[in-house]
Structure formats: structure tokens, C-alpha cells
Enzyme design. Structure first.
Site, PDB file in Angstrom:
ATOM      1  N   LYS A  49       3.819   1.989   3.358  1.00 41.23           N
ATOM      2  CA  LYS A  49       2.822   1.806   4.429  1.00 41.23           C
ATOM      3  C   LYS A  49       3.215   0.624   5.317  1.00 41.23           C
ATOM      4  CE  LYS A  49      -0.749   4.000   1.670  1.00 41.23           C
ATOM      5  NZ  LYS A  49      -1.919   3.914   0.778  1.00 41.23           N
ATOM      6  N   GLN A  93      -5.569  -0.736  -1.943  1.00 43.49           N
ATOM      7  CA  GLN A  93      -4.867   0.348  -2.624  1.00 43.49           C
ATOM      8  C   GLN A  93      -5.583   0.725  -3.918  1.00 43.49           C
ATOM      9  OE1 GLN A  93      -2.343   2.037  -1.288  1.00 43.49           O
ATOM     10  NE2 GLN A  93      -1.947   3.359  -3.028  1.00 43.49           N
ATOM     11  N   ASP A 116      -8.772   3.026   5.820  1.00 45.19           N
ATOM     12  CA  ASP A 116      -8.575   4.206   4.970  1.00 45.19           C
ATOM     13  C   ASP A 116      -9.767   5.155   5.013  1.00 45.19           C
ATOM     14  OD1 ASP A 116      -6.282   4.845   3.738  1.00 45.19           O
ATOM     15  OD2 ASP A 116      -6.742   3.876   1.834  1.00 45.19           O
TER      16      ASP A 116
END
Ligand code: GUN
Length: 284
Positions: A49, A93, A116
Site C-alpha cells: 500500500k 490494518q 478504508d
């Protein structure tokens, strides 16, 4: 012949758009990641990422915390990123190490920086089919992939295996949207009885269960489009959740693992981040 739905081309198209939008915005766009613990797969994903973000011209901030970090400290870090004007998007994450509650950590993210799309506010907007929030990266990427490869979704039966916050639940909602895919959606999961008879109804089959070999050819309708979200390490090889070789004989199209959904998730994360940066710039 089955068609291979690779993520590389549609992901590159999204990344090109993101790079253009960053240039047009004329200000630094920052993405902060929070990785707790040392799960090797998560470390790889976060590194990918960062690399992709840097390539489109984003600034990245890499926060790593040990696995035994107390809940309050992880949440304090998220709150400090909320307050940091150089950060436009925050990604925590998942999964978090045992002992940490992901819900309360994600609840701390400012929805205006939720890169996200996992905050209850962002997911609530998806439930209500309202715009203005970030859409979870993997399901968003899959929708963009279906669109790129011109897969017809209207009125089709879509079976989603899995009901996670990250993939299955929002995936089914996006496929259900009246102003979008307009599919007839079935959620299958670990308690579903006779899974092959359910999956065999699918024109579009999305598998996000994290179990290698879960779906075999007999559970796939001839001509179906199969999207494999799984990434499992088996005998030092990366494989998805579906039996790729046998299903390739039956499906009209299938995503490879790796190289299918993965690049779309990363591209969608970057798209969410630039959209959040634009919204913040507009709000002043
Ligand atoms: N873990 C596996 N995939 C993802 C993802 O897309 N986002 C986050 N935050 N964690 C993940």
C-alpha cells in the site's frame, strides 16, 4: 474458454486517475497506516500500500506498534492522526492482534479520514445507498473490476460467501444497490447448508471465506463469473478460496490469485484517500 479477470489493467486506470486528481488538487495528500504486531502477511500488504501510494504521488506515514500495545495507546495514535492536518486518510490494518478490539479502534477514526471505509458511519452510508463516504476498498475494487470487464449485474443472482466487515457484508450491499448493480443477492456463510446448491445458483459468485478449495467446479453454474477474494498460503504457494483449475473449465470468467482482486483493493484505497483529501480541501 474462460476469461481471466486480472486486476492490473483496471487498477492502473484507477491509479492514473488518482495521480491526476492529486496534481489537480495542488496540495500534499497524506495516507497514514497503522500496523499493530508482526503478522508477516499484514506487513507485506501494508508495504504494498505504501509503495502504491508513493507511486501516485501521495505522502505516506508508517506507524508500527508492538503486538502487546494497550488498546488505549492504539486509539490515542488514531486520535493523533485525526488531528494531524498532513494526514488525509487513515488505515488500520486488520486483523489486530488478539486482545485488541478492532471495533473501538475503528470507531476512533474520523469518518472524514476513513480511507478504508470501515467506520460505522461509512458503512452506514453504504447501507443507505447514500454517497459522500468512503466505500470499503475490496468490495469497491470488485465493483470497479466488474464494471471494467463489462460484467452485467442487473437482475443477476449474486452469491457472496462471507459476511465480514472488510469484504462480504459491504460486497452484498453494493451488489444490492438499486442505483448500482441491482443484483439479487444471497449471503452464504459458515452455517450455510449445502453450500454447492446455493453457489450453483450464482451468475456472479464472490468468495471471501479465507478457506482454500472451498468452492469446486460442481458448485459453479456454467458461464458464471467467479471472483476469488481469498489469499491463502498452501505449501508455500498463494492460492485463493476456489479450485481455480477445475472452475476455469466451467466459469465464463475468473479472477487469478494473486493478481486479481488484490491490486483493485489497493487502487480503491488510494481513490478513497484522494476523495477524502478533496472533500477536506473543499471544506477548507
Ligand atoms: N486486512 C486485509 N485486507 C485489508 C484491507 O483491505 N484493509 C484493512 N484495513 N485491513 C485488511
Amino acid at each position: 474458454m474462460t476469461k481471466l479477470l486480472t486486476g492490473k489493467e483496471p487498477a492502473q486506470a484507477i491509479k492514473d486517475e488518482v495521480a491526476e486528481r492529486i496534481t489537480a488538487l495542488g496540495k500534499r495528500v497524506g495516507l497514514a497506516t497503522v500496523l499493530v504486531g508482526d503478522d508477516p502477511a499484514s506487513e507485506v500488504y501494508v508495504r504494498m500500500k505504501h509503495k502504491a501510494a508513493a507511486k501516485v504521488g501521495m505522502y505516506t506515514y508508517d506507524h508500527k506498534l508492538p503486538a502487546d500495545t494497550p488498546q488505549e495507546e492504539v486509539e490515542d495514535l488514531v486520535r493523533s492522526l485525526n488531528a494531524d492536518p498532513s494526514v488525509d486518510g487513515i488505515l488500520v490494518q486488520l486483523p489486530l492482534p488478539d486482545g485488541l478490539n478492532p471495533d473501538t479502534v475503528i470507531d476512533c477514526i474520523d469518518p472524514g479520514k476513513d480511507a478504508d471505509g470501515l467506520h460505522p458511519h461509512s458503512l452506514g452510508l453504504v447501507v443507505l445507498e447514500r454517497t459522500g463516504g468512503a466505500i470499503p476498498a475490496t468490495p469497491q475494487g470488485i465493483m470497479k473490476m466488474l464494471n471494467f470487464y463489462e460484467v452485467e449485474t442487473e437482475g443477476k443472482v449474486a452469491v457472496v460467501i462471507g459476511r465480514s466487515r472488510l469484504v462480504g457484508r459491504p460486497m452484498g450491499l453494493l451488489l444490492n444497490h438499486k442505483s448500482g448493480a441491482n443484483s439479487t443477492v444471497i449471503f452464504a456463510h459458515s452455517r450455510t447448508r449445502d453450500l454447492p446448491s446455493i453457489t450453483a445458483m450464482a451468475d456472479i459468485l464472490i468468495v471471501a471465506a479465507g478457506r482454500p478449495g472451498l468452492v469446486e467446479a460442481e458448485g459453479v453454474k456454467p458461464g458464471a463469473v467467479v471472483i476469488d477474494v481469498g489469499i491463502n498460503r498452501v505449501d508455500d504457494k498463494l492460492v485463493g478460496d476456489v479450485d481455480f483449475d477445475s472452475i476455469s473449465e466451467v466459469a465464463s470468467a475468473i479472477t487469478p490469485v494473486p493478481g486479481g482482486v488484490g491490486p483493485m483493493t489497493i487502487a480503491s484505497l488510494l481513490l478513497n484517500t484522494v476523495a477524502l483529501a478533496e472533500a477536506r480541501a473543499e471544506a477548507g
